[in-house]
Structures are given as C-alpha cells and as structure tokens.
Design a protein around this motif. Structure first.
Motif, mmCIF file in Angstrom:
data_model
loop_
_atom_site.group_PDB
_atom_site.id
_atom_site.type_symbol
_atom_site.label_atom_id
_atom_site.label_comp_id
_atom_site.label_asym_id
_atom_site.label_seq_id
_atom_site.Cartn_x
_atom_site.Cartn_y
_atom_site.Cartn_z
ATOM 1 N N ARG A 121 51.421 36.710 46.144
ATOM 2 C CA ARG A 121 51.324 35.330 46.683
ATOM 3 C C ARG A 121 50.447 35.249 47.818
ATOM 4 N NH1 ARG A 121 51.001 31.785 50.551
ATOM 5 N NH2 ARG A 121 51.961 33.483 51.901
ATOM 6 N N GLY A 122 49.450 34.290 47.687
ATOM 7 C CA GLY A 122 48.344 34.165 48.663
ATOM 8 C C GLY A 122 47.789 33.295 48.733
ATOM 9 N N ASN A 123 46.866 32.610 49.666
ATOM 10 C CA ASN A 123 45.913 31.638 49.525
ATOM 11 C C ASN A 123 44.526 31.939 48.614
ATOM 12 O OD1 ASN A 123 43.866 32.546 51.461
ATOM 13 N ND2 ASN A 123 45.152 32.056 53.054
ATOM 14 N N LEU A 131 40.739 40.044 44.478
ATOM 15 C CA LEU A 131 40.199 40.348 43.181
ATOM 16 C C LEU A 131 38.664 40.914 43.246
ATOM 17 C CD1 LEU A 131 40.238 39.771 40.148
ATOM 18 C CD2 LEU A 131 39.126 37.663 40.476
ATOM 19 N N LYS A 132 37.957 40.767 44.161
ATOM 20 C CA LYS A 132 36.737 41.185 44.324
ATOM 21 C C LYS A 132 36.794 42.844 44.832
ATOM 22 C CE LYS A 132 32.147 41.615 44.981
ATOM 23 N NZ LYS A 132 32.069 43.005 45.646
ATOM 24 N N GLU A 133 37.859 43.274 45.607
ATOM 25 C CA GLU A 133 38.186 44.566 46.018
ATOM 26 C C GLU A 133 38.511 45.462 44.781
ATOM 27 O OE1 GLU A 133 37.420 46.153 48.607
ATOM 28 O OE2 GLU A 133 36.699 44.393 49.891
ATOM 29 N N LEU A 134 39.449 44.846 44.008
ATOM 30 C CA LEU A 134 40.005 45.483 42.915
ATOM 31 C C LEU A 134 39.335 45.653 41.682
ATOM 32 C CD1 LEU A 134 43.635 43.863 42.813
ATOM 33 C CD2 LEU A 134 43.071 46.356 43.352
ATOM 34 N N THR A 135 38.308 44.741 41.371
ATOM 35 C CA THR A 135 37.471 44.727 40.310
ATOM 36 C C THR A 135 36.135 44.685 40.362
ATOM 37 O OG1 THR A 135 37.380 42.073 40.074
ATOM 38 C CG2 THR A 135 39.034 43.100 39.076
ATOM 39 N N LYS A 169 41.616 28.483 39.423
ATOM 40 C CA LYS A 169 42.493 29.013 38.114
ATOM 41 C C LYS A 169 41.853 30.368 37.616
ATOM 42 C CE LYS A 169 43.723 25.605 35.269
ATOM 43 N NZ LYS A 169 43.673 24.353 34.585
ATOM 44 N N GLU A 170 40.711 30.282 37.391
ATOM 45 C CA GLU A 170 39.945 31.481 36.989
ATOM 46 C C GLU A 170 40.499 32.585 37.650
ATOM 47 O OE1 GLU A 170 35.954 31.291 35.869
ATOM 48 O OE2 GLU A 170 36.180 29.126 35.454
ATOM 49 N N THR A 171 40.364 32.556 39.182
ATOM 50 C CA THR A 171 40.615 33.383 39.929
ATOM 51 C C THR A 171 41.931 34.263 39.727
ATOM 52 O OG1 THR A 171 39.029 32.871 41.765
ATOM 53 C CG2 THR A 171 40.675 34.257 42.386
ATOM 54 N N ALA A 172 42.829 33.109 39.761
ATOM 55 C CA ALA A 172 44.314 33.323 39.526
ATOM 56 C C ALA A 172 44.665 34.153 38.200
ATOM 57 C CB ALA A 172 45.367 32.131 39.717
ATOM 58 N N ARG A 173 43.953 33.755 37.235
ATOM 59 C CA ARG A 173 44.093 34.401 35.914
ATOM 60 C C ARG A 173 43.497 35.682 35.888
ATOM 61 N NH1 ARG A 173 41.053 29.833 33.558
ATOM 62 N NH2 ARG A 173 42.637 28.117 33.289
ATOM 63 N N ALA A 174 42.348 35.901 36.574
ATOM 64 C CA ALA A 174 41.735 37.246 36.723
ATOM 65 C C ALA A 174 42.442 38.362 37.478
ATOM 66 C CB ALA A 174 40.302 36.957 37.304
ATOM 67 N N LEU A 175 43.184 37.770 38.505
ATOM 68 C CA LEU A 175 43.801 38.647 39.196
ATOM 69 C C LEU A 175 45.193 39.018 38.639
ATOM 70 C CD1 LEU A 175 43.991 40.137 42.183
ATOM 71 C CD2 LEU A 175 45.321 38.179 42.909
ATOM 72 N N SER A 176 45.755 38.097 37.934
ATOM 73 C CA SER A 176 46.894 38.450 37.017
ATOM 74 C C SER A 176 46.492 39.530 36.078
ATOM 75 C CB SER A 176 47.623 37.246 36.522
ATOM 76 O OG SER A 176 48.338 36.385 37.293
ATOM 77 N N THR A 179 46.099 43.015 37.808
ATOM 78 C CA THR A 179 47.213 43.640 38.340
ATOM 79 C C THR A 179 48.579 43.738 37.420
ATOM 80 O OG1 THR A 179 48.044 41.550 39.360
ATOM 81 C CG2 THR A 179 46.400 43.168 40.513
ATOM 82 N N GLY A 180 48.490 42.860 36.355
ATOM 83 C CA GLY A 180 49.804 42.571 35.598
ATOM 84 C C GLY A 180 50.858 41.606 36.265
ATOM 85 N N ALA A 181 50.581 41.329 37.627
ATOM 86 C CA ALA A 181 51.465 40.590 38.483
ATOM 87 C C ALA A 181 51.308 39.076 37.921
ATOM 88 C CB ALA A 181 51.459 40.768 39.780
ATOM 89 N N VAL A 182 52.533 38.341 38.271
ATOM 90 C CA VAL A 182 52.151 36.800 38.260
ATOM 91 C C VAL A 182 51.504 36.601 39.732
ATOM 92 C CG1 VAL A 182 53.543 34.636 38.500
ATOM 93 C CG2 VAL A 182 54.198 36.535 36.693
#
Length: 295
Positions: A121-123, A131-135, A169-176, A179-182
């Motif tokens: 959960r975040g802003n 997302l940038k740090e992970l991917t 929404k694209e960012t939220a989808r890509a982060l999920s 990470t496999g997280a909601v």
C-alpha cells in the motif's frame, strides 16, 4: 460490472479480533494501534529484532511500515516477515517515502527480496519508484521518471486524477505482476490491483490528506480485514478485503468530515471524528456508502 462484496467482513473483524503485529513508524504508531482497535482488531507493537519472530508467531497478520527507518528496522522486519511466511500469515507492506533517500530505498528492497508480501500500500510516487527499483522500468504516466517527491507525499504530477488514472493503473498492475502482491495505490481515487484485475475506490475526502497518518491508519484497517478472511485466502479474497478496507476508510473519512463541520471543528476534530466513525461503522452503513468500480 457487477460483483459480490462481503460487507459482513466488518463484523467478522470484531468477532475474530485478529491480532496484528505492527512494526511501524514512531510518528503514527499510536494512531495505527487505535484504528486497529476501533475496527475490531488487536494490535501489538513490537520492533526489537530479538523478539519479533515470537510476536509474529502469536499474531494473525504482520504490518510493516518503513516510515522512520532505524538501524534495527531492516533486520526486525525481515525476521518477522520470514516467520509470517513460514506460518502463511498475510504481510502488509507500506514503503513510506521510498526514493526520498537511498537508505530507505535499500531497506525496502532488502525486505522484498527476502519476504513474500501479501498487500503493498502506498501513494503513486512511492509505488512508481518501487516498480522502477524492482524492474528497472517505469509504467504509466508516460513511462517517464518520477517527479521529485514531497517528503512522504505523492508528487503533484503523480496525483491520481482522471487524466492520470489509466497510466497509474498500469503502474499498479505492473507492481502486482512483479511482486505477486495485491497493490493498493491511494489518492483522490484509490486503485486496487492484482495485475489482472483493477478496482477503483471513489470514497474519501480532502481532509484525510491534512492529518498525519491517514495512510498508515489505512494500513492497519487493511491488515485487520485481511486477517479476518481466514487461513490461506485466495488472491481474489485478498483483493476484496483490501478494496473493502480502503472503501471503508474513505467512507469513514467522508462521514467524519461532515461531523467536524457540524461542530465547527478543524483537523484535530476531524481526526477524532474519523476514529469514532471507524469504531461505529456498521455493515448497513458500509453497504450503502461504498463506491467501488471494477475497471
């Protein structure tokens, strides 16, 4: 699109009184504990590395928040997270202010490397940085770099508006997906995503951004609702619980704002009214007031 929402989850939290182990920041620890109590859960605040595994073993959910990282924060969170994973307990993670400093960012990345997270959960700015740090890639908002943050607040260009909604929404989808997280991205409109399905929450009010800890308190409500689902929930169950918790918090904010106006109160009164509304929330009120869309 029609969908079935388990509004009774609100009562289930009060019935089960799930124990939420919180390793959170010192600015809002009291607020988080009180909001968990208000919605029916039982908080325990423990962050000493030598005891966190035992505390997590006694709990129904683990809540991790890096708002005020210190020397022992990373080791405490990883130890608690590994214990939660071992016991199949949900783990809620709030990467507060990630990107504001390299130390804070590395703490978040170390945690995600070691621990399976259930809900992030975040802003918008925090989640775009994560997302940038992970991917190594940005998603949405033109796929450009994140604008300079405002401390722990989203940058102006990352605020969730109708003209930025689709890209975020694209960012939220890509982060999920990464990470496999909601993913729960909060703002004027909240986005809850599994990577395959997006839910929009239209509840809330501007006063929530004028008090410290509204996001941290939402973390606590999400933790309580997620814990109340029961053992080994599906990702769809977690999505619904996170969305309902987010909508419930927003609805309580709306009702608190009206109460504060009636007594000619300011932000201090609003904070107290918000806590009251969470403690008094009934299933019928929730069912009649939440604004959830599946996009």
């Amino acid at each position: 699109m029609s969908f079935k929402m388990n509004h009774s989850l609100t009562g289930l939290v009060r019935e089960k009184r799930p124990v939420i182990h919180c390793i959170t920041n010192y600015v809002t620890a009291g607020d988080v504990a009180n909001i968990i109590l208000a919605c029916g859960g039982s908080p325990i605040m423990a962050d000493q590395p030598e005891e966190v595994s035992e505390i997590t073993a006694l709990s129904d959910c683990l809540l991790l928040n890096i708002g005020t990282p210190k020397e022992t924060t990373k080791s405490a969170m990883i130890k608690a997270g590994l214990e939660a994973n071992r016991r199949n307990l949900p783990v809620i993670f709030d990467p507060v202010g990630i990107g504001a400093s390299r130390y804070r960012t590395e703490a978040a990345l170390s945690l995600l490397k070691e621990v399976k997270i259930t809900v992030i959960r975040g802003n918008a700015s925090e989640l775009r940085v994560l997302l940038k740090e992970l991917t190594g890639q940005y998603a949405g908002n033109g796929s450009g770099p994140v604008s300079p943050s405002r401390g722990v607040d989203a940058s102006f260009t990352d605020e969730i508006r109708e003209d930025t909604l689709e890209s975020l929404k694209e960012t939220a989808r890509a982060l999920s997906a990464a990470t496999g997280a909601v993913t729960v991205m909060t703002g004027a409109t909240d986005i809850v995503s599994t990577g395959k399905e997006d839910w929009l929450i239209r509840n809330g009010c501007s006063q929530m951004s004028r008090i410290t800890g509204s996001g941290c308190m939402l973390d606590g409500i999400i933790a309580a609702y997620t814990a109340a689902i029961g053992p080994t929930p599906s990702q769809n169950d977690i999505l619904k619980a996170a969305a309902l918790a987010t909508a419930a918090a927003g609805l309580c904010g709306e009702r608190a704002a009206k109460q504060a106006v009636q007594i000619s109160g300011g932000t201090g009164n609003f904070r107290c009214c918000f806590l009251d509304e969470v403690s008094l929330l009934e299933e019928s009120t929730l069912k009649g007031g939440i604004k959830i869309e599946i996009s």
